[in-house]
Write a protein that holds these residues in place. Structure first.
Motif, short mmCIF file in Angstrom:
data_model
loop_
_atom_site.label_atom_id
_atom_site.label_comp_id
_atom_site.label_asym_id
_atom_site.label_seq_id
_atom_site.Cartn_x
_atom_site.Cartn_y
_atom_site.Cartn_z
N TRP A 150 0.19 -7.20 3.17
CA TRP A 150 0.24 -6.07 2.24
C TRP A 150 1.15 -4.96 2.73
O TRP A 150 1.91 -4.40 1.97
CB TRP A 150 -1.16 -5.51 2.02
CG TRP A 150 -1.89 -6.23 0.96
CD1 TRP A 150 -2.62 -7.36 1.12
CD2 TRP A 150 -1.93 -5.91 -0.42
NE1 TRP A 150 -3.13 -7.76 -0.07
CE2 TRP A 150 -2.73 -6.88 -1.05
CE3 TRP A 150 -1.39 -4.89 -1.20
CZ2 TRP A 150 -3.00 -6.87 -2.40
CZ3 TRP A 150 -1.67 -4.88 -2.55
CH2 TRP A 150 -2.45 -5.86 -3.15
N TYR A 154 5.24 -2.62 1.00
CA TYR A 154 5.77 -1.27 0.83
C TYR A 154 6.98 -1.03 1.73
O TYR A 154 7.96 -0.46 1.32
CB TYR A 154 4.66 -0.25 1.10
CG TYR A 154 3.50 -0.49 0.18
CD1 TYR A 154 3.62 -0.21 -1.18
CD2 TYR A 154 2.33 -1.06 0.63
CE1 TYR A 154 2.58 -0.46 -2.05
CE2 TYR A 154 1.28 -1.32 -0.25
CZ TYR A 154 1.41 -1.02 -1.58
OH TYR A 154 0.39 -1.27 -2.44
N ARG A 171 -1.67 -10.45 -7.53
CA ARG A 171 -2.67 -9.38 -7.46
C ARG A 171 -4.05 -9.96 -7.82
O ARG A 171 -4.16 -10.84 -8.67
CB ARG A 171 -2.32 -8.24 -8.43
CG ARG A 171 -1.02 -7.52 -8.07
CD ARG A 171 -1.15 -6.72 -6.78
NE ARG A 171 0.10 -6.04 -6.43
CZ ARG A 171 1.06 -6.58 -5.67
NH1 ARG A 171 0.95 -7.80 -5.18
NH2 ARG A 171 2.15 -5.89 -5.40
N ASN A 184 -7.65 -2.18 -2.89
CA ASN A 184 -6.83 -0.97 -2.88
C ASN A 184 -7.26 -0.02 -1.76
O ASN A 184 -6.42 0.55 -1.05
CB ASN A 184 -6.91 -0.23 -4.22
CG ASN A 184 -6.09 -0.95 -5.28
OD1 ASN A 184 -5.28 -1.81 -4.97
ND2 ASN A 184 -6.32 -0.60 -6.52
N CYS A 187 -6.27 -1.80 1.66
CA CYS A 187 -4.84 -2.02 1.94
C CYS A 187 -4.02 -0.75 1.79
O CYS A 187 -3.06 -0.55 2.52
CB CYS A 187 -4.27 -3.08 1.00
SG CYS A 187 -4.95 -4.71 1.30
N ARG A 188 -4.38 0.08 0.83
CA ARG A 188 -3.55 1.25 0.56
C ARG A 188 -4.14 2.52 1.16
O ARG A 188 -3.50 3.22 1.93
CB ARG A 188 -3.40 1.42 -0.96
CG ARG A 188 -2.40 2.49 -1.38
CD ARG A 188 -2.55 2.83 -2.84
NE ARG A 188 -3.90 3.33 -3.13
CZ ARG A 188 -4.44 3.38 -4.34
NH1 ARG A 188 -3.77 2.95 -5.37
NH2 ARG A 188 -5.66 3.86 -4.51
N ASP A 189 -5.40 2.79 0.85
CA ASP A 189 -5.97 4.08 1.24
C ASP A 189 -6.36 4.14 2.71
O ASP A 189 -6.47 5.22 3.28
CB ASP A 189 -7.16 4.41 0.33
CG ASP A 189 -6.73 4.39 -1.13
OD1 ASP A 189 -5.69 5.00 -1.43
OD2 ASP A 189 -7.38 3.74 -1.95
N ALA A 191 -4.52 2.39 4.91
CA ALA A 191 -3.35 1.85 5.60
C ALA A 191 -3.22 2.50 6.97
O ALA A 191 -3.37 3.71 7.10
CB ALA A 191 -2.10 2.11 4.76
N ASP A 359 0.03 -2.33 -11.93
CA ASP A 359 0.59 -2.24 -10.57
C ASP A 359 1.85 -3.10 -10.47
O ASP A 359 2.87 -2.68 -9.91
CB ASP A 359 -0.47 -2.70 -9.56
CG ASP A 359 0.00 -2.55 -8.13
OD1 ASP A 359 0.54 -1.48 -7.81
OD2 ASP A 359 -0.14 -3.50 -7.34
N SER A 363 5.71 -1.64 -9.84
CA SER A 363 6.63 -2.02 -8.76
C SER A 363 7.85 -2.73 -9.32
O SER A 363 8.93 -2.64 -8.75
CB SER A 363 5.92 -2.84 -7.68
OG SER A 363 5.16 -3.85 -8.24
#
Ligand SMILES: NC(=O)c1ccc[n+]([C@@H]2O[C@H](COP(=O)([O-])OP(=O)(O)OC[C@H]3O[C@@H](n4cnc5c(N)ncnc54)[C@H](O)[C@@H]3O)[C@@H](O)[C@H]2O)c1
Ligand SMILES: N[C@@H](CCO)C(=O)O
Length: 367
Positions: A150, A154, A171, A184, A187-189, A191, A359, A363
């Motif tokens: 993941w 980015y 996804r 989310n 993986c994102r918040d 990270a 999402d 992207s």
């Protein structure tokens, strides 16, 4: 803004698939206005056949047909009784395939064949069906934009847009407890965080049954209720035996914790054999019986388990309502991060599929 058209194929028209159609139908104007996107459903598949229309299927007609419990393959002009999902993909080559067929934890089919074919053809994939990822996460990720994990999505996006474009996007946030934003958040918040432990209630059916048993309802009646609400698996033994929760934990371990994991790595016990007393007694003692998914860092790796566990009532997972699922992350710096979602039916999972579609589009369009 010129609307961007995305051609969609939807596999599986049960609780989740029909909720996806309903949301796409209800929200079409809003999606156009807010995101500049028009989703055109060109093909749908269920057990027994497909319906296709290059100009876009009439969603109202599909919903009415499903409501009346008539096979969509029998619809005049657009019905294709002998067509399978993979043939539909090969014929229509949609931009995104949505996969909501039943979980199969033996060979992953039909979902695995559909997803593999789609990714090999460069078609973006959004899954609600966790079977394929629980069995072969690494194999599917390797065919997609998640091939390097993941984080790299980015990093790479900034420096190698061109390389990125040749890999379809994969996804699956709906696979790990519907609208609960497990993937989310992880993986994102979170990270860059050092995740030490994750605890979760990832199965809504068993959460519902345990809370009902606390009030004196029988296991059997509560399971029937969960089935009526559309939250139980097509084969509900996957829920009550803990395998659905284990599959979600395996996907989380692979996607969030970065640990290549499979079902056999999880120490699983379900709730089928719990007596009413073993569920009610903890409450009398100020505790609660919960089916807990646990990933615990021991040394360099995570130990995975799904076990009925007695938790103190002030634990975030003990406070969940009968309709809620929840996840709690413990990291070195963010001491505790928790989230809960109320999922009394299949609509939240459908909403999670929509968020994944958006999402992908964000992207694609770099917005
Ligand atoms: N129900 C929920 O709340 C929920 C939430 C999150 C994820 N999910 C996942 O979504 C998926 C669908 O769940 P559901 O509750 O809608 O199941 P369901 O049993 O209601 O529907 C399954 C659908 O798949 C179709 N199907 C079966 N075999 C097929 C085949 N070979 N080709 C094409 N279609 C086929 C069936 O005809 C039916 O339309 C499951 O994988 C489930 O784990 C469900
Ligand atoms: N059967 C699942 C549906 C969501 O994957 C549950 O009860 O949580």
């Amino acid at each position: 803004m010129t609307p961007t058209l995305y051609r969609i194929a939807l596999m599986g028209l049960g609780n989740v698939g029909s909720a996806v159609l309903a949301i796409l139908h209800r929200e079409q104007d809003s999606l156009l206005k807010r995101y500049g996107v028009r989703f055109c459903v060109v093909g749908v598949a269920e057990w027994g056949g497909c319906a296709i229309d290059e100009n876009g299927l009439d969603l109202e007609l599909l919903l009415a047909t499903l409501q009346a419990k008539r096979p969509i393959a029998s619809l005049p002009g657009i019905g294709r009784p002998d067509m399978q999902g993979i043939e539909l993909l090969e014929l229509l080559s949609p931009d995104i395939v949505l996969e909501a067929t039943p979980v199969n934890l033996h060979d992953g089919q039909p979902g695995l064949g559909i997803v593999t074919t789609a990714l090999q053809q460069g078609i973006h994939v959004v899954l609600a069906n966790k079977g394929p990822l629980a069995l072969v996460y690494g194999q599917l990720a390797a065919l997609s934009d998640l091939r390097l994990g993941w984080g790299s999505v980015y990093n790479e996006k900034a420096s190698a847009d061109i390389a990125q474009k040749i890999y379809p996007k994969l996804r699956f946030s709906a696979c790990v407890a519907g609208a609960l934003p497990t993937i989310n958040l992880g993986c994102r918040d979170l990270a860059g965080c050092n995740i030490l432990r994750l605890e979760a209630v990832f199965n809504g059916t068993t959460q519902y049954i345990l809370r009902a048993m606390e009030t004196g309802q029988s296991y059997e009646t509560a399971l029937l209720d969960a089935q009526r609400r559309g939250i139980a698996e097509t084969d509900p033994s996957l829920d009550v035996d803990g395998l659905d929760a284990a599959a979600k934990l395996v996907i989380t371990a692979n996607a969030v914790l970065g640990q290549a994991s499979q079902l056999s790595d999880v120490n699983v016990q379900g709730i089928r054999t719990l007596s009413q007393d073993s569920v009610q007694q903890p409450l009398k003692d100020g505790n609660r019986m919960v089916l807990v998914c646990l990933a615990e860092r021991i040394g360099e790796s995570y130990q995975l388990s799904v076990q009925p566990t007695v938790l103190p009532l002030d634990h975030p997972l003990a406070r969940l309502t009968p309709d809620e699922m929840g996840v709690v992350f413990y990291t070195q710096d963010v001491e505790r991060l928790s989230s809960a979602s109320s999922e009394p039916g299949a609509a939240p999972a459908a909403a999670a599929m929509l968020r994944d579609m958006l999402d992908i589009i964000r992207s694609d369009k770099h917005i």
